[in-house]
Design an enzyme around this catalytic site. Structure first.
Site, short mmCIF file in Angstrom:
data_model
loop_
_atom_site.label_atom_id
_atom_site.label_comp_id
_atom_site.label_asym_id
_atom_site.label_seq_id
_atom_site.Cartn_x
_atom_site.Cartn_y
_atom_site.Cartn_z
CG HIS A 134 -2.00 -1.01 1.17
ND1 HIS A 134 -3.32 -0.71 0.95
CD2 HIS A 134 -1.96 -2.37 1.25
CE1 HIS A 134 -4.04 -1.81 0.92
NE2 HIS A 134 -3.24 -2.84 1.10
CG ASP B 105 0.03 8.95 1.28
OD1 ASP B 105 0.07 7.74 1.56
OD2 ASP B 105 -0.70 9.77 1.87
O1 F6P Z 1 -1.02 2.08 4.53
C1 F6P Z 1 -0.11 1.93 5.51
C2 F6P Z 1 -0.65 1.53 6.87
O2 F6P Z 1 0.30 0.90 7.64
C3 F6P Z 1 -1.84 0.65 6.77
O3 F6P Z 1 -1.44 -0.67 6.94
C4 F6P Z 1 -2.76 1.16 7.83
O4 F6P Z 1 -4.02 1.33 7.28
C5 F6P Z 1 -2.26 2.54 8.18
O5 F6P Z 1 -1.01 2.68 7.59
C6 F6P Z 1 -2.31 2.77 9.67
O6 F6P Z 1 -1.17 2.29 10.30
P1 F6P Z 1 -1.16 1.45 11.63
O7 F6P Z 1 -1.76 0.13 11.31
O8 F6P Z 1 0.27 1.39 12.00
O9 F6P Z 1 -2.01 2.20 12.60
#
Ligand code: F6P
Length: 471
Positions: free
Chosen positions: A155, A363
């Site tokens: 992602h 991003d």
């Molecule tokens: O897109 C990157 C990401 O790590 C996703 O896995 C998640 O939606 C978002 O950032 C939030 O991060 P975390 O799971 O570390 O709260």
């Protein structure tokens, strides 16, 4: 149709609550449509053995989650994943914690996930693994004898090999990607960087466009820009603007235009730079002072990591400085909120906002940008000011594209967005909306999974040409 098993660190267990990030926004609807299993971390940290997985079934999806021991969480989530991989994949070598070179905890948690998946996996399941936390998961599953089709979607950005090779132990970690059947990335740039890494650093044979031979296994790389539920989100926003909550926010603005920013509190989002740009806007366009209010919604994130505490402090101080300098007894230029908001509340606020400010320094995609476009009233739409370094800029080409480091330029773009004539707003919005309707969330999941489920022996998959996403 084979059963779909999605694996990610964060699992969107349904509780009707708020959302933390893009991954959950993308996976939940995609999985609900087809049904299946979503496996990952429960969000709980334990001092003892976390015990067996817990299952919650809702509609056609089983959510299976495991807890994480404190030391694992520290070395894996607060350690290698978020203090080494995250900054480096976001091009921030300056923020990487190079003393955290130890892959031990990261590998251990991937093994732990694989162990817990063992009893769950059926031979014909299609497994779809998500994000940078789980690079070696396919290898851990293969070592346990699983021959399933396994796809991986990243992602976040994939930087060029010149940056990726600064990753401690990259030569041990990255070749583990060769155990996946398909690797999906957000943009052509990310995919080209990954291809170049495979060719230069893994020395694997390229057997077709984006296809590599890892010791007899064919691994494909493709571009799958993640979308949003464009039409349903537009309908939600239309309803949400009428809710008491959004009405109250609008009333409180006393007729002023609203500028909105919604981001996790993360240094990749460029929030201090954006605040400085807002300050430049207030300085350079004094006639517009008092005419617009900027609402920045920023739920706290990864609070156990020092760089996140630093950014929280900087943002808080900057907001205070700007409000102190420009505020009036009757007008606060900036409203800064750490509380997370529901999907409905955000949809309504997006529709009510004259300007959407989405200016990350880097991003993978940024779904806030896409949801902001989807939420607009086509007859009287707001304007998206978008960082050229967000994956979404590849599709939302009719946004006002900006360099997020250039606060003068972003400040000028805010002015331009607030002063833009209706005809131009409509034209820009229509162009962006068409693109997002064409490549919505269902397309994203459908294209990825159909490629993954194809017979691997079939002809090589080409990188998706720009024309396929409307360029
Ligand atoms: O897109 C990157 C990401 O790590 C996703 O896995 C998640 O939606 C978002 O950032 C939030 O991060 P975390 O799971 O570390 O709260």
């Amino acid at each position: 149709m084979p059963r779909l098993v999605v694996v990610s660190n964060r699992v969107g267990i349904p509780d009707g609550g708020t959302r933390a990030g893009g991954l959950e926004v993308a996976i939940r609807p995609a999985l609900k449509r087809r049904g299946g299993v979503w496996f990952g971390w429960s969000g709980k940290i334990t001092d003892d053995d976390p015990g067996p997985p817990k299952t919650t079934v809702q509609d056609n999806v089983s959510y299976v989650t495991v807890g994480m021991r404190r030391d694992d969480h520290d070395e894996f989530y607060n350690g290698f994943a978020n203090r080494v991989l995250w900054p480096i994949l976001h091009y921030r070598l300056d923020l990487a914690e190079f003393s955290r070179r130890d892959l031990g905890g990261y590998i251990r948690v991937n093994e732990y996930f694989a162990r817990n998946l063992e009893s769950l996996l059926r031979p014909d399941d299609v497994v779809w693994v998500h994000d940078y936390h789980l690079i070696p998961l396919a290898r851990a599953l293969r070592e346990r004898g699983h021959k399933n089709k396994i796809g991986f979607f990243i992602h976040i950005p994939c930087p060029p090999p010149e940056i990726l090779t600064a990753l401690p132990n990259h030569e041990r970690l990255m070749p583990a990607l060769g155990h996946y059947d398909l690797i999906g990335l957000q943009t052509e740039t990310d995919a080209a960087n990954m291809c170049r890494y495979f060719e230069n650093e893994c020395h694997v044979r390229r057997t077709g466009d984006g296809v590599y031979d890892f010791g007899g296994r064919s691994v494909r790389i493709g571009v799958y820009p993640v979308g949003v539920e464009t039409e349903p989100f537009a309908r939600l926003a239309q309803r949400a603007i009428e809710t008491a909550f959004v009405r109250e926010v609008l009333d409180s603005l006393s007729g002023r235009a609203m500028i909105i920013g919604v981001d996790r509190l993360d240094y990749s989002k460029g929030i201090p730079e954006r605040l400085n740009a807002f300050e430049r806007f207030l300085t350079n366009f004094p006639d517009l002072r008092g005419k617009a209010t900027y609402l920045q919604i920023t739920p706290r994130s990864r609070t156990g990591i020092p760089e996140y505490a630093d950014i929280a402090r900087v943002v808080g101080e900057t907001v205070g400085r700007i409000n102190g300098r420009f505020g009036e007894a009757s007008w606060t230029p900036l409203r800064y909120i750490n509380k997370a908001h529901s999907r409905t509340a955000l949809a309504g606020l997006y529709r009510a906002a004259r300007v959407g400010l989405v200016t990350p320094l880097r991003d993978g995609m940024n779904l806030v940008a896409k949801e902001y476009v989807a939420a607009q009233n086509p007859e009287d739409p707001g304007v998206l000011v978008l960082s050229r370094f967000a994956g979404a800029a590849h599709e939302c080409t009719a946004a006002l594209l900006v360099n997020p480091y250039d606060s003068e330029g972003v400040g000028a773009a805010i002015n331009r967005a607030l002063s833009m004539p209706l005809a131009e707003r409509r034209e820009r919005h229509a162009q962006n909306f068409r693109m997002l309707a064409k490549n919505d969330l269902a397309q994203w999941a459908g294209r990825f999974l159909s490629t993954l489920e194809q017979d691997a022996s079939r002809s090589a998959v080409r990188l998706i040409p720009r024309t396929a996403i409307g360029h």
